[in-house]
Scaffold this motif. Structure first.
Motif, PDB file in Angstrom:
ATOM      1  N   SER A 206       0.719  -1.201   0.040  1.00  0.00           N
ATOM      2  CA  SER A 206      -0.074   0.142   0.099  1.00  0.00           C
ATOM      3  C   SER A 206       0.861   1.183  -0.096  1.00  0.00           C
ATOM      4  O   SER A 206       1.705   1.286   0.733  1.00  0.00           O
ATOM      5  N   GLN A 207       0.591   2.274  -0.631  1.00  0.00           N
ATOM      6  CA  GLN A 207       1.160   3.530  -0.672  1.00  0.00           C
ATOM      7  C   GLN A 207       0.918   4.228   0.736  1.00  0.00           C
ATOM      8  O   GLN A 207       0.098   3.794   1.451  1.00  0.00           O
ATOM      9  N   VAL A 208       1.857   4.779   1.463  1.00  0.00           N
ATOM     10  CA  VAL A 208       1.791   5.487   2.689  1.00  0.00           C
ATOM     11  C   VAL A 208       2.166   4.469   3.779  1.00  0.00           C
ATOM     12  O   VAL A 208       2.483   4.977   4.796  1.00  0.00           O
ATOM     13  N   ARG A 209       2.141   3.040   3.525  1.00  0.00           N
ATOM     14  CA  ARG A 209       2.497   2.070   4.584  1.00  0.00           C
ATOM     15  C   ARG A 209       3.904   2.511   5.185  1.00  0.00           C
ATOM     16  O   ARG A 209       3.992   2.534   6.599  1.00  0.00           O
ATOM     17  N   THR A 210       4.792   2.742   4.572  1.00  0.00           N
ATOM     18  CA  THR A 210       6.241   2.948   5.025  1.00  0.00           C
ATOM     19  C   THR A 210       6.208   4.273   5.922  1.00  0.00           C
ATOM     20  O   THR A 210       6.742   4.446   6.958  1.00  0.00           O
ATOM     21  N   GLU A 211       5.295   5.261   5.473  1.00  0.00           N
ATOM     22  CA  GLU A 211       5.267   6.646   6.101  1.00  0.00           C
ATOM     23  C   GLU A 211       4.262   6.670   7.275  1.00  0.00           C
ATOM     24  O   GLU A 211       4.393   7.357   8.067  1.00  0.00           O
ATOM     25  N   ALA A 212       3.453   5.658   7.569  1.00  0.00           N
ATOM     26  CA  ALA A 212       2.112   5.681   8.094  1.00  0.00           C
ATOM     27  C   ALA A 212       2.252   5.832   9.663  1.00  0.00           C
ATOM     28  O   ALA A 212       1.641   6.811  10.257  1.00  0.00           O
ATOM     29  N   THR A 213       3.245   5.241  10.255  1.00  0.00           N
ATOM     30  CA  THR A 213       3.389   5.400  11.734  1.00  0.00           C
ATOM     31  C   THR A 213       3.789   6.739  12.054  1.00  0.00           C
ATOM     32  O   THR A 213       3.191   7.448  12.980  1.00  0.00           O
ATOM     33  N   GLY A 214       4.766   7.240  11.402  1.00  0.00           N
ATOM     34  CA  GLY A 214       5.556   8.364  11.671  1.00  0.00           C
ATOM     35  C   GLY A 214       4.404   9.628  11.267  1.00  0.00           C
ATOM     36  O   GLY A 214       4.188  10.682  11.935  1.00  0.00           O
ATOM     37  N   LEU A 382      -5.806  -0.964   5.785  1.00  0.00           N
ATOM     38  CA  LEU A 382      -6.184  -0.618   4.725  1.00  0.00           C
ATOM     39  C   LEU A 382      -5.540  -1.101   3.548  1.00  0.00           C
ATOM     40  O   LEU A 382      -6.003  -1.473   2.207  1.00  0.00           O
ATOM     41  N   GLU A 383      -4.175  -1.775   3.740  1.00  0.00           N
ATOM     42  CA  GLU A 383      -3.707  -2.510   2.804  1.00  0.00           C
ATOM     43  C   GLU A 383      -4.287  -3.751   2.540  1.00  0.00           C
ATOM     44  O   GLU A 383      -4.577  -4.210   1.476  1.00  0.00           O
ATOM     45  N   SER A 392      -5.791  -1.107  -5.921  1.00  0.00           N
ATOM     46  CA  SER A 392      -4.677  -0.150  -5.273  1.00  0.00           C
ATOM     47  C   SER A 392      -4.800   1.145  -5.241  1.00  0.00           C
ATOM     48  O   SER A 392      -5.374   1.902  -6.374  1.00  0.00           O
ATOM     49  N   TRP A 393      -4.861   1.940  -4.091  1.00  0.00           N
ATOM     50  CA  TRP A 393      -5.132   3.199  -4.050  1.00  0.00           C
ATOM     51  C   TRP A 393      -3.911   4.098  -4.208  1.00  0.00           C
ATOM     52  O   TRP A 393      -2.881   3.757  -3.801  1.00  0.00           O
ATOM     53  N   ASP A 394      -4.072   5.456  -4.654  1.00  0.00           N
ATOM     54  CA  ASP A 394      -2.987   6.274  -4.976  1.00  0.00           C
ATOM     55  C   ASP A 394      -2.505   7.003  -3.623  1.00  0.00           C
ATOM     56  O   ASP A 394      -3.225   6.787  -2.573  1.00  0.00           O
ATOM     57  N   PHE A 395      -1.378   7.715  -3.429  1.00  0.00           N
ATOM     58  CA  PHE A 395      -0.856   8.052  -2.302  1.00  0.00           C
ATOM     59  C   PHE A 395      -1.806   9.189  -1.759  1.00  0.00           C
ATOM     60  O   PHE A 395      -2.037   8.869  -0.203  1.00  0.00           O
ATOM     61  N   ALA A 396      -2.342   9.909  -2.319  1.00  0.00           N
ATOM     62  CA  ALA A 396      -3.226  11.075  -1.594  1.00  0.00           C
ATOM     63  C   ALA A 396      -4.423  10.559  -1.054  1.00  0.00           C
ATOM     64  O   ALA A 396      -4.883  11.012   0.239  1.00  0.00           O
ATOM     65  N   TYR A 397      -5.047   9.603  -1.793  1.00  0.00           N
ATOM     66  CA  TYR A 397      -6.529   9.092  -1.061  1.00  0.00           C
ATOM     67  C   TYR A 397      -6.032   8.285   0.184  1.00  0.00           C
ATOM     68  O   TYR A 397      -6.585   8.464   1.186  1.00  0.00           O
ATOM     69  N   THR A 398      -4.862   7.321  -0.117  1.00  0.00           N
ATOM     70  CA  THR A 398      -4.606   6.595   1.161  1.00  0.00           C
ATOM     71  C   THR A 398      -4.113   7.587   2.454  1.00  0.00           C
ATOM     72  O   THR A 398      -4.370   7.308   3.708  1.00  0.00           O
TER      73      THR A 398
END
Length: 448
Positions: A206-214, A382-383, A392-398
Motif C-alpha cells: 500500500s502507498q503510505v504504509r512506510t510513512e504511516a506510523t510517523g 487499509l492494505e 490499489s489506491w493512490d498516495f493522496a487518497y491513502t
C-alpha cells in the motif's frame, strides 16, 4: 500508578504469578488495568463475565526453533515467537520484531498493546505480535533470506488473511517481508497477498504504509495542539530513533512547519540546531544502513552526543520513536524543567511508569503509543482492504484515509475520557475506548 480496584488487583496479581519474569508484559497490563476502575464500576457485567482475565490471557502462544545456515556454512539456532492475543474484532494483526532482546515477555507486551491500538482504529482487526531473537544487523542478504525462510517454514501454518496477518517492526523491513512472503507463497502455492502487510508496492503493498506510523503520530500531535488553540508551525521538536517511524515523523513535522533538532540510534544522538537534514538522514539510515555518526561526518554543523539523553535537549514537543522504556523519570523531569508541552509515543511503551507520572504532575500533555502510533497498523488494515478487493489506491487518497483515522482516534480518546470523568486524560481515554469495544465483542460471542 493509583491503587487498583480490588477486582482488578486480583487480576493483575494472578497475571504476574502466571507470567513470571515478563516485566514488560506486567507493565503494559498494569497501565491498562489502572484505567479501568471507572469502567468496572459503571459496567459490572464486564467483571461478572471475566472479560478482563480472559483478555489478559493470549488465545494462543507459539514458540518454535529457527535453524539456519550462515555464510560460513555454520548452523545457527534462533527462537521464533507468535502470540495471537485476541481475535474478537478480526484476524490477529501485529508486526514481527527481529532483535536480540526479543523474548516471550517482549512479544506478549507488544501483543497486549496491539489489542487496544487496533480497536482504536475502528477497523476490523484483532491483536497479535511476533518475532525472533535473530539480529539482522551485520548479516548479509543471503543470511537474512535463509533465516526468514526457516522462520516462515514454521510460522506459515498459523497464518492466513482471515486468521493472522503479520507486518514489520524493528528489524523487519521491506527486505525481510519480501523473503517471508516469498517463502509463504512457495510453501502454500497460493498468492495470498493479504497474509502479510508492509509489502512492496509492486506486489500488493500500500502507498503510505512506510510513512504511516510517523505521519500518523504527527497528525495526532497536531490534533493535540489544535485542541488547545495551538499548532505545529514554529515549534521545536526532539525526536529519538532514526528508523522509519522517526524519519517519517520528521518529514511530516517539517512539512507542517516544525523544527526538528534531534534524532538518535544506539550509539548516541544528533543535535542539529539548523534542523535535521532529512535527505541526508534518509541516505545514511535507509539507503546505506549506517550509524548516526555518519550523518555528523557529512553535516559539520551538527553534533554527535555519545553519552547523555536526547531528552536533555530543550524542546516544545518530544516524540520518543526508538524502543520501549527509553524515556525514564529523570528524562521526564528534564523535559518538564525545559518547558516541554507535549510528549507523544511513536514507539511502543517508550515511557516508563515513573516518566508518565512525572509528565502528568508537570502539566505535560502525554499521548500513549496505542493511540498516537496507531497509524501504522491502520494503514496495514487499509492494505488488507486493497488486497481483498484486488485494488490499489493512490498516495493522496491513502494519506487522507490515514489522517482521518488518526484525527478520529484523537477525538475518541478525549470524548471517552470525558465520559468516564477523566477530562483531557489521553491514557484513560485510549485504554477505556479500546477496551470497551473489544469487551462488548467478547460478550456477544460468549465464553470462547
Amino acid at each position: 500508578m493509583a491503587m487498583l480496584d480490588e477486582k482488578l488487583q486480583d487480576t493483575y496479581d494472578d497475571l504476574v504469578r502466571r507470567n513470571p519474569g515478563e516485566d514488560e508484559f506486567h507493565q503494559a497490563a498494569l497501565e491498562v488495568l489502572d484505567s479501568l476502575g471507572p469502567v468496572v464500576a459503571k459496567h459490572p457485567h464486564y467483571v461478572d463475565a471475566a472479560i478482563i482475565p480472559r483478555l489478559c490471557e493470549p488465545e494462543r502462544q507459539i514458540i518454535f526453533r529457527v535453524p539456519w545456515t550462515d555464510d560460513r556454512g555454520e548452523v545457527q539456532i534462533n527462537r521464533g515467537f507468535r502470540v495471537e492475543f485476541s481475535s474478537a474484532l478480526g484476524p490477529y494483526k501485529g508486526g514481527l520484531r527481529f532483535h536480540p532482546s526479543v523474548y516471550l515477555g517482549t512479544v506478549k507486551f507488544l501483543g497486549f498493546e496491539q489489542i487496544f491500538k487496533n480497536s482504536l482504529t475502528g477497523l476490523p482487526i484483532g491483536g497479535g505480535k511476533g518475532g525472533s531473537d535473530f539480529d539482522p544487523k551485520g548479516r548479509s542478504d543471503g543470511e537474512v533470506m535463509r533465516f526468514c525462510q526457516s522462520f516462515m517454514t514454521e510460522l506459515y501454518r498459523h497464518l492466513g488473511e482471515h486468521t493472522d496477518v503479520p507486518a514489520g517492526d524493528i528489524g523487519v523491513g521491506g527486505r525481510e517481508l519480501g523473503y517471508l512472503f516469498g517463502q509463504y507463497k512457495r510453501i502454500t502455492n497460493r498468492y495470498e497477498s493479504g497474509v502479510l502487510t508492509g509489502k512492496g508496492l509492486a506486489w500488493g503493498g500500500s502507498q503510505v504504509r512506510t510513512e504511516a506510523t510517523g505521519y500518523g503520530l504527527v497528525y495526532f500531535v497536531d490534533e493535540m495542539l489544535r485542541s488547545t488553540d495551538g499548532g505545529l508551525d514554529g515549534t521545536r521538536v526532539a525526536v529519538s530513533g532514526s528508523g522509519n517511524v522517526a524519519i517519517f515523523a520528521i518529514e511530516k513535522l517539517q512539512a507542517l512547519g516544525a523544527q526538528v533538532v534531534t534524532c538518535s540510534d544506539s550509539s548516541g544522538y544528533v543535535l542539529d540546531e539548523d534542523g535535521i537534514d532529512l535527505d541526508l538522514l534518509k541516505e545514511v539510515k535507509l539507503a546505506r544502513r549506517q550509524r548516526i555518526s555518519a550523518y555528523v561526518q557529512e553535516r559539520p554543523r551538527a553534533t554527535l552526543v555519545e553519552k547523555g539523553s536526547v531528552w536533555e535537549v530543550p524542546c516544545d514537543i518530544a516524540l520518543p520513536c526508538a524502543t520501549q522504556n527509553e524515556l525514564n523519570g529523570h528524562d521526564a523531569r528534564a523535559l518538564v524543567a525545559n518547558g516541554c508541552r507535549v510528549v507523544a509515543e511513536g514507539a511502543n511503551m517508550p515511557c516508563t511508569p515513573e516518566a508518565i507520572d512525572v509528565l502528568g504532575q508537570g502539566g505535560v500533555a502525554y499521548a500513549p503509543g496505542k493511540a498516537a502510533n496507531a497509524g501504522g497498523v491502520a494503514t496495514s488494515a487499509l492494505e488488507m482492504q486493497q488486497n481483498a478487493s484486488r485494488d490499489s489506491w493512490d498516495f493522496a487518497y491513502t494519506q487522507d484515509r490515514l489522517e482521518g483515522i488518526m484525527r478520529r482516534i484523537h477525538r475518541r480518546c478525549l470524548e471517552t475520557a470525558d465520559e468516564y470523568g477523566q477530562p483531557g486524560d489521553y491514557v484513560a481515554g485510549a485504554n477505556i475506548a479500546g477496551f470497551t469495544q473489544v469487551a462488548d465483542a467478547m460478550l456477544a460471542m460468549g465464553v470462547v
